[in-house]
Write a protein that holds these residues in place. Structure first.
Motif, PDB file in Angstrom:
ATOM      1  N   GLY A 283       0.056  12.020 -11.272  1.00 28.27           N
ATOM      2  CA  GLY A 283      -1.079  12.440 -12.089  1.00 28.27           C
ATOM      3  C   GLY A 283      -2.152  13.000 -11.160  1.00 28.27           C
ATOM      4  O   GLY A 283      -1.879  13.319  -9.994  1.00 28.27           O
ATOM      5  N   LEU A 284      -3.343  13.064 -11.688  1.00 27.09           N
ATOM      6  CA  LEU A 284      -4.390  13.860 -11.038  1.00 27.09           C
ATOM      7  C   LEU A 284      -5.574  12.995 -10.617  1.00 27.09           C
ATOM      8  O   LEU A 284      -6.574  12.954 -11.326  1.00 27.09           O
ATOM      9  CB  LEU A 284      -4.842  14.851 -12.103  1.00 27.09           C
ATOM     10  N   THR A 285      -5.472  12.305  -9.482  1.00 29.03           N
ATOM     11  CA  THR A 285      -6.616  11.480  -9.061  1.00 29.03           C
ATOM     12  C   THR A 285      -6.933  11.691  -7.579  1.00 29.03           C
ATOM     13  O   THR A 285      -7.319  10.746  -6.876  1.00 29.03           O
ATOM     14  CB  THR A 285      -6.347   9.974  -9.342  1.00 29.03           C
ATOM     15  N   GLY A 286      -6.744  12.911  -7.091  1.00 26.51           N
ATOM     16  CA  GLY A 286      -7.086  13.218  -5.704  1.00 26.51           C
ATOM     17  C   GLY A 286      -6.264  12.383  -4.736  1.00 26.51           C
ATOM     18  O   GLY A 286      -5.052  12.239  -4.892  1.00 26.51           O
ATOM     19  N   TRP A 287      -6.931  11.787  -3.731  1.00 24.83           N
ATOM     20  CA  TRP A 287      -6.212  10.981  -2.730  1.00 24.83           C
ATOM     21  C   TRP A 287      -5.809   9.622  -3.281  1.00 24.83           C
ATOM     22  O   TRP A 287      -5.013   8.924  -2.674  1.00 24.83           O
ATOM     23  CB  TRP A 287      -7.086  10.764  -1.495  1.00 24.83           C
ATOM     24  N   LYS A 288      -6.418   9.233  -4.407  1.00 19.94           N
ATOM     25  CA  LYS A 288      -6.122   7.895  -4.942  1.00 19.94           C
ATOM     26  C   LYS A 288      -4.782   7.907  -5.672  1.00 19.94           C
ATOM     27  O   LYS A 288      -4.496   8.840  -6.413  1.00 19.94           O
ATOM     28  CB  LYS A 288      -7.211   7.474  -5.928  1.00 19.94           C
ATOM     29  N   PRO A 289      -3.976   6.886  -5.495  1.00 23.85           N
ATOM     30  CA  PRO A 289      -2.669   6.894  -6.167  1.00 23.85           C
ATOM     31  C   PRO A 289      -2.761   6.657  -7.668  1.00 23.85           C
ATOM     32  O   PRO A 289      -3.758   6.112  -8.161  1.00 23.85           O
ATOM     33  CB  PRO A 289      -1.931   5.741  -5.483  1.00 23.85           C
ATOM     34  N   THR A 321       2.432   3.876  -7.952  1.00 23.00           N
ATOM     35  CA  THR A 321       3.609   4.451  -7.267  1.00 23.00           C
ATOM     36  C   THR A 321       3.687   3.891  -5.833  1.00 23.00           C
ATOM     37  O   THR A 321       3.788   4.638  -4.869  1.00 23.00           O
ATOM     38  CB  THR A 321       3.549   6.002  -7.280  1.00 23.00           C
ATOM     39  N   PHE A 322       3.610   2.568  -5.728  1.00 23.64           N
ATOM     40  CA  PHE A 322       3.653   1.882  -4.410  1.00 23.64           C
ATOM     41  C   PHE A 322       2.522   2.390  -3.514  1.00 23.64           C
ATOM     42  O   PHE A 322       2.696   2.619  -2.323  1.00 23.64           O
ATOM     43  CB  PHE A 322       5.014   2.089  -3.721  1.00 23.64           C
ATOM     44  N   LYS A 323       1.365   2.630  -4.110  1.00 21.96           N
ATOM     45  CA  LYS A 323       0.177   3.155  -3.397  1.00 21.96           C
ATOM     46  C   LYS A 323       0.518   4.474  -2.700  1.00 21.96           C
ATOM     47  O   LYS A 323       0.179   4.692  -1.529  1.00 21.96           O
ATOM     48  CB  LYS A 323      -0.337   2.149  -2.366  1.00 21.96           C
ATOM     49  N   ALA A 343       7.112  10.098  -0.028  1.00 15.08           N
ATOM     50  CA  ALA A 343       5.754  10.083  -0.589  1.00 15.08           C
ATOM     51  C   ALA A 343       4.753   9.755   0.513  1.00 15.08           C
ATOM     52  O   ALA A 343       5.136   9.290   1.593  1.00 15.08           O
ATOM     53  CB  ALA A 343       5.666   9.058  -1.708  1.00 15.08           C
ATOM     54  N   ASP A 344       3.488  10.028   0.232  1.00 19.72           N
ATOM     55  CA  ASP A 344       2.419   9.757   1.200  1.00 19.72           C
ATOM     56  C   ASP A 344       1.520   8.650   0.682  1.00 19.72           C
ATOM     57  O   ASP A 344       1.092   8.675  -0.477  1.00 19.72           O
ATOM     58  CB  ASP A 344       1.544  11.007   1.388  1.00 19.72           C
ATOM     59  N   ARG A 345       1.217   7.723   1.584  1.00 15.29           N
ATOM     60  CA  ARG A 345       0.145   6.756   1.307  1.00 15.29           C
ATOM     61  C   ARG A 345      -1.051   7.284   2.092  1.00 15.29           C
ATOM     62  O   ARG A 345      -1.139   7.119   3.300  1.00 15.29           O
ATOM     63  CB  ARG A 345       0.564   5.358   1.770  1.00 15.29           C
ATOM     64  N   TRP A 346      -1.930   7.980   1.374  1.00 16.60           N
ATOM     65  CA  TRP A 346      -3.044   8.679   2.036  1.00 16.60           C
ATOM     66  C   TRP A 346      -4.112   7.717   2.532  1.00 16.60           C
ATOM     67  O   TRP A 346      -4.402   6.710   1.879  1.00 16.60           O
ATOM     68  CB  TRP A 346      -3.714   9.661   1.068  1.00 16.60           C
ATOM     69  N   THR A 347      -4.724   8.076   3.658  1.00 16.13           N
ATOM     70  CA  THR A 347      -5.892   7.333   4.152  1.00 16.13           C
ATOM     71  C   THR A 347      -6.955   8.389   4.500  1.00 16.13           C
ATOM     72  O   THR A 347      -7.170   8.687   5.677  1.00 16.13           O
ATOM     73  CB  THR A 347      -5.535   6.506   5.415  1.00 16.13           C
ATOM     74  N   PRO A 348      -7.601   8.964   3.454  1.00 14.38           N
ATOM     75  CA  PRO A 348      -8.476  10.125   3.692  1.00 14.38           C
ATOM     76  C   PRO A 348      -9.640   9.845   4.644  1.00 14.38           C
ATOM     77  O   PRO A 348     -10.120  10.762   5.298  1.00 14.38           O
ATOM     78  CB  PRO A 348      -8.974  10.484   2.291  1.00 14.38           C
ATOM     79  N   GLN A 349     -10.065   8.569   4.770  1.00 16.78           N
ATOM     80  CA  GLN A 349     -11.177   8.258   5.682  1.00 16.78           C
ATOM     81  C   GLN A 349     -10.723   8.334   7.142  1.00 16.78           C
ATOM     82  O   GLN A 349     -11.535   8.501   8.034  1.00 16.78           O
ATOM     83  CB  GLN A 349     -11.805   6.886   5.343  1.00 16.78           C
ATOM     84  N   ASN A 350      -9.422   8.213   7.373  1.00 22.43           N
ATOM     85  CA  ASN A 350      -8.853   8.384   8.725  1.00 22.43           C
ATOM     86  C   ASN A 350      -7.470   9.015   8.529  1.00 22.43           C
ATOM     87  O   ASN A 350      -6.434   8.343   8.611  1.00 22.43           O
ATOM     88  CB  ASN A 350      -8.765   7.039   9.458  1.00 22.43           C
ATOM     89  N   ALA A 351      -7.507  10.317   8.284  1.00 24.10           N
ATOM     90  CA  ALA A 351      -6.325  11.024   7.767  1.00 24.10           C
ATOM     91  C   ALA A 351      -5.063  10.810   8.603  1.00 24.10           C
ATOM     92  O   ALA A 351      -3.966  10.680   8.067  1.00 24.10           O
ATOM     93  CB  ALA A 351      -6.645  12.510   7.664  1.00 24.10           C
TER      94      ALA A 351
END
Ligand code: GAL
Length: 385
Positions: A283-289, A321-323, A343-351
């Motif tokens: 779905g559509l929530t930016g970096w958040k899963p 989705t498993f974060k 899949a990616d588990r994003w950490t946008p604060q420390n990419a």
């Protein structure tokens, strides 16, 4: 005295060097399975840096392409480019360097600090070259440009030559937009709509008709007959657009469809099994899963049928989705009906610290599903036969 010691050391130097390299070899982690979410070191001991990745298979070698991220929040822009790794066993990855490098030249659209996301590479038999497509945003413009970029190389690991970035299909109607839909979209364009409704009614599509349609999260899919497709989140991420590529894979052909208008799908990943095409999106929530979705079709141009959330597990796993967020699905070489979900588990604060979630695709009847395994390897697929 000194010179005697010196010459002794000199004599022992080759032995010392051999011992040192043996120590390094033993210290090097050798993986024999997947550990989703953990730090995943390459053969030099560095966390693999290939986010929003894709997989290209050449013979018995896998090439994992992905966004090279740097530390901190600025890591969400591209300061290096697209990195590529190689492996024969899928567990141990050798850094093959930067496949596509961002430019220093301010006149280039690919200047450092622009955004390069979700690179995917396919081989073109006709021209015997490798073609890379990626989501490209212009420097300092956030996510407004919504372009798709193309680069090409004679060698799989590159260097890739950057060719262009563009909006899709200016002044070209999709195959599935009837006269009635056109009329409806024109009428709805006169109304004040809530955000998102524009894609349901084709209003964003009409808005961008002259300048070309937006393209953000994207993937490529190469079919058995060599036909290749670009699948992307368009119309403010509200609608997916599937386009056939030209024979050289360097451009979009004029054949394309809009699917799930207003469905808000991102991060598309596609695979084909027993003649059917399966798609997993987020779905559509930016970096958040968020909860993943799945769909099936007998033809890439549809009709696509929704199959719901493919995740099986706890409520939290289903909701996130498993974060993580999908990026690609690839077949395992030499095994029938064995696919890996990336899949990616994003950490946008420390990419740079983003983690990789790789899980096997399983089936529940005709529906692809994904379950969590904290430690697994390819022998998993043996038990599924
Ligand atoms: C996500 C997308 C990522 C990146 C991010 C930026 O939804 O899947 O690739 O574009 O948004 O916020």
């Amino acid at each position: 005295m000194e010179s005697i010691i010196g010459s002794k050391i000199k004599k022992m130097l080759p032995l010392l060097m051999t011992l040192l390299s043996m120590c390094l070899l033993f210290a090097q982690k050798k993986y024999s399975g997947f550990d989703p979410g953990a730090i995943w070191e390459d053969t030099e001991g560095l966390h693999i840096n290939a986010h929003g990745g894709g997989m290209t298979i050449v013979g018995d070698t896998y090439y994992w392409f992905g966004e090279h991220k740097v530390k901190g929040g600025r890591g969400n822009q591209s300061w290096v480019g697209v990195r590529v790794y190689s492996s024969k066993d899928l567990y141990n990855w050798k850094n093959e360097g930067v496949a596509l490098t961002v430019k220093k030249d301010p006149a280039s659209l690919l200047i450092e600090g622009s955004v390069i996301e979700r690179p995917k590479v396919i081989y073109n038999e006709k021209n015997k070259n490798y073609v890379m497509w990626f989501h490209h945003e212009l420097k300092g413009q956030g996510y407004d440009a919504a372009l798709v970029g193309v680069a090409v190389s004679d060698s799989v690991t590159g260097p890739y030559e950057y060719l262009k970035s563009f909006r899709m299909h200016p002044k070209v109607w999709p195959l599935n937009f009837s006269e009635e839909q056109k009329k409806h979209a024109i009428e709805k364009s006169k109304e004040k709509l809530k955000w998102g409704e524009g894609s349901v009614h084709g209003v964003y599509f009409l808005r961008d008709f002259e300048i070309g349609q937006m393209s953000r999260d994207m993937t490529l899919f190469k079919d058995d007959d060599g036909t290749a497709y670009h699948i992307t989140a368009s119309e403010e991420n509200g609608t997916l657009i599937i386009s056939k590529l030209t024979d050289d894979y360097l451009s979009l052909s004029n054949e394309y469809v809009r699917i799930f208008p207003g469905g808000n799908n991102e991060a598309p990943a596609i695979f084909k099994q027993n003649g059917k095409y399966y798609m997993i999106t987020s779905g559509l929530t930016g970096w958040k899963p968020n909860p993943a979705r799945s769909a099936v079709a007998s033809n890439m141009f549809g009709p696509w049928k929704s199959l719901g959330n493919p995740v099986r597990g706890t409520e939290e796993e289903k909701a996130t989705t498993f974060k993580s967020q999908s990026t690609y699905i690839f077949p395992v070489v030499g095994r029938k009906n064995a696919f890996v979900f990336m899949a990616d588990r994003w950490t946008p604060q420390n990419a740079i610290d983003g983690r990789y979630i790789w899980l096997p695709i399983e089936f529940e009847g005709d529906n692809p599903i994904i379950k969590w395994y904290s430690n697994w390897n390819l022998s998993f697929f043996d038990s599924k036969k």
